[in-house]
Scaffold this motif. Sequence first.
Motif, short mmCIF file in Angstrom:
data_model
loop_
_atom_site.label_atom_id
_atom_site.label_comp_id
_atom_site.label_asym_id
_atom_site.label_seq_id
_atom_site.Cartn_x
_atom_site.Cartn_y
_atom_site.Cartn_z
N GLU A 154 -40.99 -14.06 6.65
CA GLU A 154 -42.25 -14.47 6.02
C GLU A 154 -42.15 -14.32 4.50
O GLU A 154 -41.65 -13.34 3.97
CB GLU A 154 -43.39 -13.59 6.53
CG GLU A 154 -44.75 -14.05 6.04
CD GLU A 154 -45.87 -13.22 6.65
OE1 GLU A 154 -47.01 -13.36 6.19
OE2 GLU A 154 -45.58 -12.43 7.58
N THR A 155 -42.62 -15.38 3.78
CA THR A 155 -42.61 -15.38 2.33
C THR A 155 -43.88 -14.69 1.82
O THR A 155 -44.99 -15.00 2.27
CB THR A 155 -42.55 -16.82 1.78
OG1 THR A 155 -41.37 -17.45 2.28
CG2 THR A 155 -42.52 -16.81 0.25
N VAL A 156 -43.71 -13.79 0.88
CA VAL A 156 -44.85 -13.10 0.28
C VAL A 156 -45.37 -13.91 -0.90
O VAL A 156 -44.60 -14.26 -1.81
CB VAL A 156 -44.46 -11.68 -0.18
CG1 VAL A 156 -45.65 -11.00 -0.86
CG2 VAL A 156 -43.96 -10.85 1.00
N THR A 157 -46.65 -14.23 -0.90
CA THR A 157 -47.26 -14.99 -1.99
C THR A 157 -47.71 -14.03 -3.07
O THR A 157 -48.44 -13.07 -2.81
CB THR A 157 -48.47 -15.80 -1.48
OG1 THR A 157 -48.02 -16.71 -0.48
CG2 THR A 157 -49.10 -16.58 -2.63
N ARG A 158 -47.27 -14.28 -4.29
CA ARG A 158 -47.69 -13.50 -5.45
C ARG A 158 -48.65 -14.34 -6.28
O ARG A 158 -48.30 -15.44 -6.70
CB ARG A 158 -46.49 -13.07 -6.28
CG ARG A 158 -45.45 -12.25 -5.51
CD ARG A 158 -44.33 -11.80 -6.43
NE ARG A 158 -43.59 -12.93 -7.00
CZ ARG A 158 -42.64 -12.81 -7.93
NH1 ARG A 158 -42.34 -11.60 -8.41
NH2 ARG A 158 -42.00 -13.87 -8.39
N THR A 159 -49.83 -13.82 -6.53
CA THR A 159 -50.85 -14.61 -7.23
C THR A 159 -51.08 -14.06 -8.63
O THR A 159 -51.05 -12.85 -8.87
CB THR A 159 -52.17 -14.61 -6.46
OG1 THR A 159 -52.63 -13.26 -6.27
CG2 THR A 159 -52.00 -15.28 -5.10
N LEU A 160 -51.32 -14.97 -9.56
CA LEU A 160 -51.46 -14.61 -10.97
C LEU A 160 -52.56 -15.43 -11.62
O LEU A 160 -52.63 -16.65 -11.44
CB LEU A 160 -50.13 -14.89 -11.70
CG LEU A 160 -50.13 -14.74 -13.23
CD1 LEU A 160 -50.29 -13.28 -13.61
CD2 LEU A 160 -48.84 -15.32 -13.81
#
Length: 359
Positions: free
Chosen positions: A2-8
Amino acid sequence: METVTRTLSVVGGGVVGLSVAWRAAGRGWTVTLYDPAIGSGASWVAGGMLAPLSEGWPGEEAALAFGAASLQRWPDFGGELERIAGVRLFTSDDSLTVALDAADAADLHTIAEFAAAQGHELAVLNRAQIRELEPSLGRGIRLALHAPTEQAVDNRLLVQALRTAAVEAGVELVERSVTDLDELTTDQVVLAAGSHAAQLWPGLPVRPVKGEILRLRARPGVTPAPSRTIRGTVHGRPSYLVPRADGIVVGATQYEHGYDTQVTVAGVRDLIADAEALMPAIGEYELYEAKAGLRPMSPDNLPIVGRASDRVVLATGHGRNGVLMTPLTADAVVAILDGAPLQEAEAASPERFSRVMMA
């Protein structure tokens, strides 16, 4: 896997904010940029000079090092933007800083010696050499400092190119103001709101300094504009002429007037008079715009780039050199977000002001 989404969230849509958003999106961040009028602030009212070496002065080693490191990034940074947006950003490849009197000439020798001590070679030119390079300059100019690597860019094309690059990288642009960073729900926040940053982070030592510029358009038969950036001091006031495809940008005044962005008669008068001292034929050109912007100044003329808290990264305080310092600032912020700060940007850390800006 699973890809971890990093939000900015990036707050501020000038060249610094747009560059951070573009570069972060390229590193896999999901980025939203907030600004009520993207690219309309200080980034729109700029000369676009990339001139850290000829502005150096003994005691300002950190500022010179930061600016020089960013200048080295500009060919690749600008070249990539030119390919993405299909525009020509660079308007000159070198600069001349000129002296009109003996005191200014002595200062140029001081700058050349200081730059050489930091590993940067600048050439001191005499009258004949100046006339050979730029015959349109005033005959009262007695000496010049030639910086062969100090380029200039069209700041407005830069804003447009960065916006194009950001959108193509997947950045969402939201044209509204942010009044409280706590309203943003992303993992990380970059505060790149220029002179308004202190309104969102109390205690941040950034103040607005007003600067006026003129944009001149060439008319048929006028004396050709200089092919390189020309800088000098006239009656104690800094003056510059930066070439554009259609003419010249003339700058710049400097006033501590808070958030005032009105252009004054006195400012326009001084800009024209000082420009004529550098290039007497400048009166032949069409004056088609006079505009003022607010430079975000820090107390020590270094930008403020680094963590203010576990969630907020600062990228402001660039003063007169925001365009110059954009590539290094963007790389430094993305490196901080990725947990590996750049050594080249250490001098810009907010920690030097920790007493006045506690998180």
